[in-house]
Design a protein around this motif. Structure first.
Motif, PDB file in Angstrom:
ATOM      1  N   PHE A  28     -26.401  -9.283 -19.408  1.00 57.59           N
ATOM      2  CA  PHE A  28     -27.016  -8.470 -18.871  1.00 57.59           C
ATOM      3  C   PHE A  28     -27.458  -8.314 -17.037  1.00 57.59           C
ATOM      4  CE2 PHE A  28     -30.395  -8.871 -22.007  1.00 57.59           C
ATOM      5  CZ  PHE A  28     -30.451  -7.159 -22.590  1.00 57.59           C
ATOM      6  N   LEU A  29     -26.790  -9.382 -17.070  1.00 59.51           N
ATOM      7  CA  LEU A  29     -26.296  -9.601 -15.366  1.00 59.51           C
ATOM      8  C   LEU A  29     -25.196  -9.073 -15.113  1.00 59.51           C
ATOM      9  CD1 LEU A  29     -26.456 -13.405 -14.397  1.00 59.51           C
ATOM     10  CD2 LEU A  29     -27.561 -11.693 -13.642  1.00 59.51           C
ATOM     11  N   ARG A  30     -23.570  -8.970 -16.949  1.00 55.10           N
ATOM     12  CA  ARG A  30     -22.415  -8.759 -16.487  1.00 55.10           C
ATOM     13  C   ARG A  30     -23.015  -6.895 -16.157  1.00 55.10           C
ATOM     14  NH1 ARG A  30     -18.606  -8.822 -20.959  1.00 55.10           N
ATOM     15  NH2 ARG A  30     -20.119  -8.415 -21.950  1.00 55.10           N
ATOM     16  N   ARG A  31     -23.934  -6.035 -17.149  1.00 53.22           N
ATOM     17  CA  ARG A  31     -23.887  -4.926 -16.883  1.00 53.22           C
ATOM     18  C   ARG A  31     -25.011  -4.481 -15.922  1.00 53.22           C
ATOM     19  NH1 ARG A  31     -26.820  -2.030 -21.984  1.00 53.22           N
ATOM     20  NH2 ARG A  31     -26.543  -0.400 -20.408  1.00 53.22           N
ATOM     21  N   ALA A  32     -25.519  -4.802 -15.426  1.00 57.53           N
ATOM     22  CA  ALA A  32     -26.598  -4.587 -13.935  1.00 57.53           C
ATOM     23  C   ALA A  32     -25.027  -4.895 -12.376  1.00 57.53           C
ATOM     24  CB  ALA A  32     -27.383  -5.887 -13.669  1.00 57.53           C
ATOM     25  N   PHE A  33     -24.367  -5.869 -12.917  1.00 56.35           N
ATOM     26  CA  PHE A  33     -23.430  -5.618 -11.671  1.00 56.35           C
ATOM     27  C   PHE A  33     -22.735  -4.618 -11.866  1.00 56.35           C
ATOM     28  CE2 PHE A  33     -18.845  -7.669  -9.941  1.00 56.35           C
ATOM     29  CZ  PHE A  33     -19.548  -7.047  -9.381  1.00 56.35           C
ATOM     30  N   SER A  34     -22.284  -4.494 -13.546  1.00 62.38           N
ATOM     31  CA  SER A  34     -20.882  -3.037 -13.346  1.00 62.38           C
ATOM     32  C   SER A  34     -21.591  -2.042 -13.105  1.00 62.38           C
ATOM     33  CB  SER A  34     -20.575  -3.610 -14.818  1.00 62.38           C
ATOM     34  OG  SER A  34     -21.569  -2.814 -15.709  1.00 62.38           O
ATOM     35  N   SER A  35     -22.842  -1.395 -13.205  1.00 57.47           N
ATOM     36  CA  SER A  35     -23.581  -0.165 -12.898  1.00 57.47           C
ATOM     37  C   SER A  35     -23.911  -0.144 -11.709  1.00 57.47           C
ATOM     38  CB  SER A  35     -24.602   0.327 -13.580  1.00 57.47           C
ATOM     39  OG  SER A  35     -25.194  -0.755 -13.422  1.00 57.47           O
ATOM     40  N   SER A  36     -23.961  -1.249 -11.223  1.00 52.22           N
ATOM     41  CA  SER A  36     -24.369  -1.555  -9.342  1.00 52.22           C
ATOM     42  C   SER A  36     -23.201  -0.945  -8.836  1.00 52.22           C
ATOM     43  CB  SER A  36     -25.258  -2.349  -9.344  1.00 52.22           C
ATOM     44  OG  SER A  36     -24.546  -3.376  -8.935  1.00 52.22           O
ATOM     45  N   SER A  37     -21.608  -1.954  -9.241  1.00 56.00           N
ATOM     46  CA  SER A  37     -20.581  -1.774  -8.708  1.00 56.00           C
ATOM     47  C   SER A  37     -19.635  -0.526  -8.491  1.00 56.00           C
ATOM     48  CB  SER A  37     -19.586  -3.017  -8.325  1.00 56.00           C
ATOM     49  OG  SER A  37     -19.098  -2.940 -10.155  1.00 56.00           O
ATOM     50  N   GLN A  38     -20.009   0.549  -9.853  1.00 51.50           N
ATOM     51  CA  GLN A  38     -19.057   1.496  -9.389  1.00 51.50           C
ATOM     52  C   GLN A  38     -19.432   2.396  -9.248  1.00 51.50           C
ATOM     53  OE1 GLN A  38     -19.101   2.628 -14.036  1.00 51.50           O
ATOM     54  NE2 GLN A  38     -17.813   0.466 -14.055  1.00 51.50           N
ATOM     55  N   SER A  39     -19.351   3.449  -8.056  1.00 53.72           N
ATOM     56  CA  SER A  39     -19.578   4.057  -7.253  1.00 53.72           C
ATOM     57  C   SER A  39     -19.371   5.445  -8.095  1.00 53.72           C
ATOM     58  CB  SER A  39     -18.705   4.461  -5.861  1.00 53.72           C
ATOM     59  OG  SER A  39     -19.054   5.618  -5.018  1.00 53.72           O
ATOM     60  N   GLN A  40     -20.350   6.106  -8.319  1.00 54.22           N
ATOM     61  CA  GLN A  40     -20.162   7.822  -8.357  1.00 54.22           C
ATOM     62  C   GLN A  40     -20.339   8.313  -7.668  1.00 54.22           C
ATOM     63  OE1 GLN A  40     -24.011   8.838 -11.174  1.00 54.22           O
ATOM     64  NE2 GLN A  40     -22.770  10.400 -11.446  1.00 54.22           N
ATOM     65  N   VAL A  41     -19.243   9.795  -7.897  1.00 57.43           N
ATOM     66  CA  VAL A  41     -18.659  10.582  -6.766  1.00 57.43           C
ATOM     67  C   VAL A  41     -20.057  12.008  -7.281  1.00 57.43           C
ATOM     68  CG1 VAL A  41     -16.766  12.412  -5.651  1.00 57.43           C
ATOM     69  CG2 VAL A  41     -16.986   9.898  -6.310  1.00 57.43           C
ATOM     70  N   ILE A  42     -20.503  12.539  -6.076  1.00 55.82           N
ATOM     71  CA  ILE A  42     -21.294  13.368  -6.344  1.00 55.82           C
ATOM     72  C   ILE A  42     -20.123  14.947  -5.534  1.00 55.82           C
ATOM     73  CG2 ILE A  42     -23.784  14.561  -5.747  1.00 55.82           C
ATOM     74  CD1 ILE A  42     -24.620  12.081  -5.382  1.00 55.82           C
ATOM     75  N   THR A  43     -20.052  15.644  -6.948  1.00 61.60           N
ATOM     76  CA  THR A  43     -19.731  16.744  -6.869  1.00 61.60           C
ATOM     77  C   THR A  43     -20.442  18.328  -6.929  1.00 61.60           C
ATOM     78  OG1 THR A  43     -18.466  17.118  -8.747  1.00 61.60           O
ATOM     79  CG2 THR A  43     -17.212  16.072  -7.443  1.00 61.60           C
ATOM     80  N   ASP A  44     -21.181  17.751  -7.753  1.00 60.68           N
ATOM     81  CA  ASP A  44     -22.106  19.288  -7.382  1.00 60.68           C
ATOM     82  C   ASP A  44     -22.587  20.155  -6.662  1.00 60.68           C
ATOM     83  OD1 ASP A  44     -24.455  20.881  -8.744  1.00 60.68           O
ATOM     84  OD2 ASP A  44     -25.921  19.542  -9.345  1.00 60.68           O
ATOM     85  N   ILE A  45     -22.089  21.574  -6.167  1.00 59.11           N
ATOM     86  CA  ILE A  45     -22.230  21.557  -4.740  1.00 59.11           C
ATOM     87  C   ILE A  45     -24.160  22.034  -4.070  1.00 59.11           C
ATOM     88  CG2 ILE A  45     -20.189  22.802  -5.183  1.00 59.11           C
ATOM     89  CD1 ILE A  45     -21.546  25.550  -6.212  1.00 59.11           C
ATOM     90  N   SER A  46     -25.114  21.472  -5.479  1.00 60.97           N
ATOM     91  CA  SER A  46     -26.244  22.647  -5.349  1.00 60.97           C
ATOM     92  C   SER A  46     -26.661  21.148  -4.286  1.00 60.97           C
ATOM     93  CB  SER A  46     -26.797  22.789  -6.602  1.00 60.97           C
ATOM     94  OG  SER A  46     -27.289  21.205  -7.434  1.00 60.97           O
TER      95      SER A  46
END
Length: 192
Positions: A28-46
């Motif tokens: 659970f710690l690994r999942r929480a850390f990996s999901s928070s450490s990956q930056s998601q780039v927003i490309t939705d023009i709306s």
């Protein structure tokens, strides 16, 4: 049952529960850390207005961005990353406008520019004498990180917030990249 058997059984149960706890906890710690450490780039023009008005903290660094996307805009692309940990935060809006409008914008921003480059990316621009970090081509159709030589990169401001001996470790920059041949302008702001 003998007392020694009860002690052994109790120890086995505790060790088993402890092992399950360690394995489960680390999962659970690994999942929480990996999901928070990956930056998601927003490309939705709306989401342009939301990013410009609410998500981007330093409003001074994006005041040159259009308040609203012009009606005659073609080929709009955006890229926004809130950054995570040591990752840089960036916002870009790339749009195509009439050749006359692009020339007008280029003339305007050339007057305001503190630095000018042809093509390349932030890593390239930093290596020039008195060079400053700029940005990467996050809104590129080709997926590359460098602007083609047809783009003129105009830096409106760049602030070094690094420490002595470690220049540009932290800072921010913003400006525009303009391509007359394709009638495109890329508004950008980046902080790291």
């Amino acid at each position: 049952m003998k007392r020694s058997h009860i002690v052994k059984l109790t120890m086995i149960v505790f060790f088993s529960l402890g092992s399950v706890g360690v394995v489960g906890g680390s999962f659970f710690l690994r999942r929480a850390f990996s999901s928070s450490s990956q930056s998601q780039v927003i490309t939705d023009i709306s989401r342009y207005q939301e990013i410009r008005q609410q998500l981007w903290q330093n409003q001074e660094a994006i005041k040159h961005f259009p308040a609203e996307i012009p009606k005659d805009t073609e080929n709009l692309r955006i890229a926004y990353s809130p950054g995570v940990s040591q990752a840089s935060i960036f916002f870009q809006a790339r749009l195509k406008q009439s050749p006359a409008e692009i020339q007008k914008l280029q003339k305007h921003y050339r007057k305001l520019a503190k630095h000018q480059y042809r093509g390349g990316n932030s890593n390239d621009h930093t290596t020039f004498p008195n060079g400053v970090p700029t940005t990467f081509f996050y809104t590129s159709d080709a997926g590359g990180d460098s602007f083609p030589p047809s783009y003129e990169i105009l830096v409106l401001n760049a602030q070094d917030k690094g420490t002595p001996g470690f220049k540009w470790n932290h800072g921010n920059s913003y400006g525009v990249a303009i391509d007359n041949t394709s009638s495109e302008i890329v508004y950008w702001s980046e902080a790291w």
